[in-house]
Write a protein that holds these residues in place. Structure first.
Motif, PDB file in Angstrom:
ATOM      1  N   TYR A  79       0.605  -1.194  -0.150  1.00  0.00           N
ATOM      2  CA  TYR A  79       0.086   0.095   0.005  1.00  0.00           C
ATOM      3  C   TYR A  79       1.058   1.152   0.177  1.00  0.00           C
ATOM      4  CZ  TYR A  79      -3.088  -3.304   1.341  1.00  0.00           C
ATOM      5  OH  TYR A  79      -3.987  -4.640   1.996  1.00  0.00           O
ATOM      6  N   LYS A  80       0.474   1.973  -0.681  1.00  0.00           N
ATOM      7  CA  LYS A  80       1.049   4.006  -0.839  1.00  0.00           C
ATOM      8  C   LYS A  80       0.154   4.285   0.558  1.00  0.00           C
ATOM      9  CE  LYS A  80       4.193   4.472  -4.059  1.00  0.00           C
ATOM     10  NZ  LYS A  80       5.006   5.177  -3.954  1.00  0.00           N
ATOM     11  N   LEU A  81       0.865   4.655   1.650  1.00  0.00           N
ATOM     12  CA  LEU A  81       0.632   5.087   3.031  1.00  0.00           C
ATOM     13  C   LEU A  81       0.466   6.812   2.613  1.00  0.00           C
ATOM     14  CD1 LEU A  81       1.709   2.815   5.504  1.00  0.00           C
ATOM     15  CD2 LEU A  81      -0.246   2.743   4.487  1.00  0.00           C
ATOM     16  N   TYR A  82       0.075   7.891   3.054  1.00  0.00           N
ATOM     17  CA  TYR A  82      -0.377   8.934   2.976  1.00  0.00           C
ATOM     18  C   TYR A  82      -0.847   9.387   4.841  1.00  0.00           C
ATOM     19  CZ  TYR A  82       1.033   8.639  -1.767  1.00  0.00           C
ATOM     20  OH  TYR A  82       1.399   8.073  -2.788  1.00  0.00           O
ATOM     21  N   ALA A  83      -0.488  10.542   5.148  1.00  0.00           N
ATOM     22  CA  ALA A  83      -1.635  11.469   6.058  1.00  0.00           C
ATOM     23  C   ALA A  83      -1.611  12.233   5.572  1.00  0.00           C
ATOM     24  CB  ALA A  83      -0.552  11.853   6.986  1.00  0.00           C
ATOM     25  N   LEU A  84      -2.978  12.296   5.970  1.00  0.00           N
ATOM     26  CA  LEU A  84      -3.837  14.158   5.266  1.00  0.00           C
ATOM     27  C   LEU A  84      -4.205  14.719   7.018  1.00  0.00           C
ATOM     28  CD1 LEU A  84      -4.948  15.519   2.929  1.00  0.00           C
ATOM     29  CD2 LEU A  84      -7.040  14.694   3.399  1.00  0.00           C
ATOM     30  N   THR A  85      -3.935  15.591   7.602  1.00  0.00           N
ATOM     31  CA  THR A  85      -3.932  16.447   8.108  1.00  0.00           C
ATOM     32  C   THR A  85      -3.990  17.940   8.792  1.00  0.00           C
ATOM     33  OG1 THR A  85      -3.112  16.413  10.611  1.00  0.00           O
ATOM     34  CG2 THR A  85      -1.267  17.000   8.612  1.00  0.00           C
ATOM     35  N   ASN A  86      -4.772  18.256   9.642  1.00  0.00           N
ATOM     36  CA  ASN A  86      -5.702  19.685  10.673  1.00  0.00           C
ATOM     37  C   ASN A  86      -4.018  19.337  11.176  1.00  0.00           C
ATOM     38  OD1 ASN A  86      -7.267  19.332   8.007  1.00  0.00           O
ATOM     39  ND2 ASN A  86      -8.722  20.133   9.880  1.00  0.00           N
ATOM     40  N   TRP A  87      -3.258  20.563  10.689  1.00  0.00           N
ATOM     41  CA  TRP A  87      -2.098  20.426  12.028  1.00  0.00           C
ATOM     42  C   TRP A  87      -1.919  22.120  11.431  1.00  0.00           C
ATOM     43  CZ3 TRP A  87      -0.468  16.409  14.790  1.00  0.00           C
ATOM     44  CH2 TRP A  87       0.468  16.650  16.059  1.00  0.00           C
ATOM     45  N   SER A  88      -1.495  23.090  12.301  1.00  0.00           N
ATOM     46  CA  SER A  88      -0.707  24.338  12.027  1.00  0.00           C
ATOM     47  C   SER A  88       1.033  24.111  11.754  1.00  0.00           C
ATOM     48  CB  SER A  88      -0.510  25.021  13.574  1.00  0.00           C
ATOM     49  OG  SER A  88       0.376  26.166  12.928  1.00  0.00           O
ATOM     50  N   ASN A  89       1.562  24.534  10.451  1.00  0.00           N
ATOM     51  CA  ASN A  89       1.948  24.693   9.884  1.00  0.00           C
ATOM     52  C   ASN A  89       3.713  24.654  10.740  1.00  0.00           C
ATOM     53  OD1 ASN A  89       4.389  23.870   7.395  1.00  0.00           O
ATOM     54  ND2 ASN A  89       4.361  26.136   6.757  1.00  0.00           N
TER      55      ASN A  89
ATOM     56  N   ASP B  90       4.553   8.141   2.657  1.00  0.00           N
ATOM     57  CA  ASP B  90       5.196   8.185   1.618  1.00  0.00           C
ATOM     58  C   ASP B  90       4.692   9.562   0.678  1.00  0.00           C
ATOM     59  OD1 ASP B  90       5.546   5.361   0.183  1.00  0.00           O
ATOM     60  OD2 ASP B  90       3.409   4.991   0.492  1.00  0.00           O
ATOM     61  N   GLY B  91       3.835   9.993   1.968  1.00  0.00           N
ATOM     62  CA  GLY B  91       3.690  11.460   1.816  1.00  0.00           C
ATOM     63  C   GLY B  91       2.573  12.464   2.757  1.00  0.00           C
ATOM     64  N   ILE B  92       2.617  13.362   3.057  1.00  0.00           N
ATOM     65  CA  ILE B  92       1.987  13.995   3.885  1.00  0.00           C
ATOM     66  C   ILE B  92       1.662  14.951   3.716  1.00  0.00           C
ATOM     67  CG2 ILE B  92       1.845  14.901   6.789  1.00  0.00           C
ATOM     68  CD1 ILE B  92       4.674  13.354   7.144  1.00  0.00           C
ATOM     69  N   VAL B  93       0.580  14.825   3.806  1.00  0.00           N
ATOM     70  CA  VAL B  93      -0.420  16.659   3.389  1.00  0.00           C
ATOM     71  C   VAL B  93      -0.534  18.301   4.538  1.00  0.00           C
ATOM     72  CG1 VAL B  93      -1.776  17.838   2.408  1.00  0.00           C
ATOM     73  CG2 VAL B  93      -0.692  15.462   1.131  1.00  0.00           C
TER      74      VAL B  93
END
Length: 208
Positions: free
Chosen positions: A109-119, A136-139
């Protein structure tokens, strides 16, 4: 008639309350004398709606000064929100991290994170939690200046990493965010506990 198990290629995780135990009460229960005072403060002053604006890109300094002007009697407590932000981190949710590690080890599997978080605060998490390197990537919403549950944020991840929504699975503890992902065509799991997640992933033949 034989039914075929759906094949998944991509699994997308939320971070807070799924993999990372973040809770402002860890800090404010030290600052206030009673839990009731903490709840009043978080419900009426440093609210989740206010915090989400920082997740969407508002500067922490601007957010702090805005509230200090509105509630000068709470200045010290308001400044503590980001001044002592690290104290809101309770550690990893180990059983979910173990699931992530198991998924990573399969190589399927490709694994990603999608998070509401202050930069501005996310770099702290990056140094504190080595497992974030497994993705594999974090947005990060604060970096992109958009956040869940807005469709454009989900679509950003799909487009950036060439993810097909039809064979992706999204995991989030917030039902609002799960509903929004499903509206974008991404099958989703409303996370309630690591055990529940493991059961659902096993039922979907993602975990054995």
């Amino acid at each position: 008639m034989q039914t075929h198990q759906k094949q998944y290629a991509t699994i997308i995780f939320d971070l807070g309350a799924v993999l990372i135990d973040w809770n402002p009460r860890y800090l404010f229960n030290k600052i206030f004398s009673t839990p009731a005072e903490t709840e009043h403060f978080l419900r009426n002053i440093c609210t989740s709606d206010w915090n989400e604006e920082q997740d969407a890109g508002r500067a922490l300094s601007d957010a702090t000064e805005l509230l200090v002007q509105q509630y000068p009697g709470y200045e010290a407590q308001i400044r503590a929100y980001y001044g002592r932000w690290k104290e809101m981190l309770g550690g990893t949710i180990d059983d979910t991290v173990a699931i992530l590690e198991q998924l990573k080890s399969t190589g399927q599997y490709k694994l990603y994170a999608l998070t509401n978080w202050s930069n501005e605060t996310f770099p702290i998490a990056l140094t504190q939690y080595p497992f974030l390197q497994w993705f594999d990537g974090i947005v990060v919403s604060g970096r992109e200046k958009m956040r869940k549950p807005h469709a454009c944020f989900y679509e950003l991840l799909l487009n950036r990493y060439h993810v097909n929504a039809a064979d992706a699975l999204f995991i989030d503890d917030n039902l609002r965010n799960v509903t929004a992902a499903e509206a974008c065509g991404i099958e989703s799991i409303h996370f309630t506990s690591p055990d529940q997640l493991k059961q659902v992933l096993t039922a979907k033949a993602i975990l054995s």
